[in-house]
Write an enzyme that holds these catalytic residues in place. Structure first.
Site, short mmCIF file in Angstrom:
data_model
loop_
_atom_site.label_atom_id
_atom_site.label_comp_id
_atom_site.label_asym_id
_atom_site.label_seq_id
_atom_site.Cartn_x
_atom_site.Cartn_y
_atom_site.Cartn_z
N ASN A 1 2.45 -4.93 -8.89
CA ASN A 1 1.83 -3.60 -8.78
C ASN A 1 2.86 -2.67 -8.16
OD1 ASN A 1 0.33 -1.35 -8.24
ND2 ASN A 1 -0.94 -2.29 -6.65
N LYS B 1 2.71 0.41 -7.80
CA LYS B 1 2.08 1.56 -7.13
C LYS B 1 2.78 2.86 -7.57
CE LYS B 1 0.79 -1.49 -3.41
NZ LYS B 1 0.34 -1.63 -2.03
N HIS C 1 -8.48 -1.39 -6.62
CA HIS C 1 -7.49 -1.68 -5.57
C HIS C 1 -7.95 -0.99 -4.28
CE1 HIS C 1 -3.77 -1.71 -3.27
NE2 HIS C 1 -3.37 -2.69 -4.07
N GLU D 1 -6.42 0.63 -2.18
CA GLU D 1 -5.88 1.98 -1.98
C GLU D 1 -6.67 3.01 -2.77
OE1 GLU D 1 -1.79 1.00 -2.83
OE2 GLU D 1 -1.67 -0.10 -0.94
N GLU E 1 -7.40 -9.45 -1.95
CA GLU E 1 -6.36 -8.77 -1.19
C GLU E 1 -6.94 -8.30 0.15
OE1 GLU E 1 -3.07 -7.20 -3.95
OE2 GLU E 1 -4.57 -5.65 -3.77
N GLY F 1 1.04 -4.72 2.51
CA GLY F 1 2.18 -3.94 2.97
C GLY F 1 2.50 -4.10 4.45
N SER G 1 1.24 -8.95 1.04
CA SER G 1 2.48 -9.42 1.64
C SER G 1 2.96 -10.76 1.07
CB SER G 1 2.35 -9.47 3.17
OG SER G 1 2.15 -8.16 3.68
C1 PEP Z 1 -0.95 -4.65 -3.20
O1 PEP Z 1 -1.10 -3.53 -2.77
O2 PEP Z 1 -1.53 -4.98 -4.25
C2 PEP Z 1 -0.12 -5.56 -2.45
C3 PEP Z 1 -0.43 -6.81 -2.49
O3 PEP Z 1 0.92 -5.02 -1.72
P1 PEP Z 1 2.02 -5.84 -0.85
O4 PEP Z 1 2.45 -7.02 -1.68
O5 PEP Z 1 3.11 -4.87 -0.62
O6 PEP Z 1 1.32 -6.28 0.39
#
Ligand code: PEP
Length: 254
Positions: free
Chosen positions: A12, A14, A100, A102, A170, A176, A216
């Site tokens: 992803n 983003k 998601h 976000e 998630e 992040g 992460s």
């Molecule tokens: C995400 O936002 O889908 C995600 C998993 O981000 P990160 O791997 O940067 O934690």
């Protein structure tokens, strides 16, 4: 990982990437996929909408799938700035991420809206990747299972099956941040999601549906996370912006 479910490693991107670096990264991964040959895992790239055409061209014939980060729940109409699932299918997308955290936070998306988006994606022939996950406060309050199961019940549309739906767990606090739940905690939530899926759909769908972990995921923790019985791949944010890191994560899956 299970024998019956092919791991899916999804990147992803983003709101990151311009034409030049996005296409370059996709070409790099396409070359690695072609050199590797099939089997082991599936790879999916979800660039921003502006890069779908360029990334699609770069990964053509590589076996890498193309996906988007969101879609509208209508096919067409007066929805300025939105993109429908049918339009994404036109561009060669096979997958779309919906719900998601976000988007839930930045755009106030709730389970009913995510459900409608996932239904639209499936109707357009796409695979919907439905995201669920608890906040840190919810985890600290011991509400993880209740929150995540509730999101799954509210967000998984009628007609979902193992071929058209992927769930991504998630934890919001892990996205992040460089922090992850322990392997045992991840496995426990994934098993709980699979049991919940059996209630929402049926045993066959629950057994076949892929449940990705996101939050992460890095080259250093991928092997452990991807080895868990009910983890069927990863949804990778930050680390998917480096071809080397993303490839290292993918190859940890197979
Ligand atoms: C995400 O936002 O889908 C995600 C998993 O981000 P990160 O791997 O940067 O934690």
């Amino acid at each position: 990982m299970s024998q019956q479910r092919t791991p899916l490693i999804a990147g992803n991107w983003k709101m990151n990437g311009r034409l030049e670096d996005g296409a370059e990264r996709a070409e790099d991964l396409a070359g690695r996929m072609q050199a590797k040959g099939g089997g082991g895992f599936q790879m999916l790239l979800c660039p921003p909408a502006t890069l779908l055409t360029a990334v699609g061209a770069a990964i053509a014939d590589s076996g890498i799938f193309l996906g988007a980060q969101d879609c509208h729940f209508n096919d067409s109409g007066a929805h300025t700035g939105d993109i429908s699932a049918a339009m994404l299918a036109d561009l060669g997308c096979s997958h779309v991420i919906v719900g998601h955290s976000e988007r839930r936070a930045d755009h106030g998306e709730n389970d009913a809206l995510v459900n409608a988006k996932a239904a639209a994606a499936i109707a357009a022939g796409l695979i919907a990747i439905v995201c669920v996950g608890e906040t840190e406060a919810q985890r600290d309050a011991g509400e993880t299972n209740q929150v995540v199961a509730g999101q799954a019940r509210g967000s998984v549309p009628d007609g979902a099956n193992a071929g058209n739906l992927v769930i991504a767990y998630e934890p919001v606090w892990a996205i992040g941040t460089g922090r992850t739940p322990t392997a045992a905690e991840v496995q426990a939530v994934h098993a709980m999601i699979r049991a919940t899926m059996a209630g929402i759909t049926n045993d066959q769908t629950a057994a076949g549906c892929r449940i990705l972990y996101g939050g992460s995921v890095k080259p250093g923790n991928a092997a452990e996370l991807l080895s868990l019985a009910d983890v069927d791949g990863g949804l990778v944010g930050g680390a998917s912006l480096s071809a080397d890191d993303f490839w290292a994560i993918a190859t940890a899956a197979g």
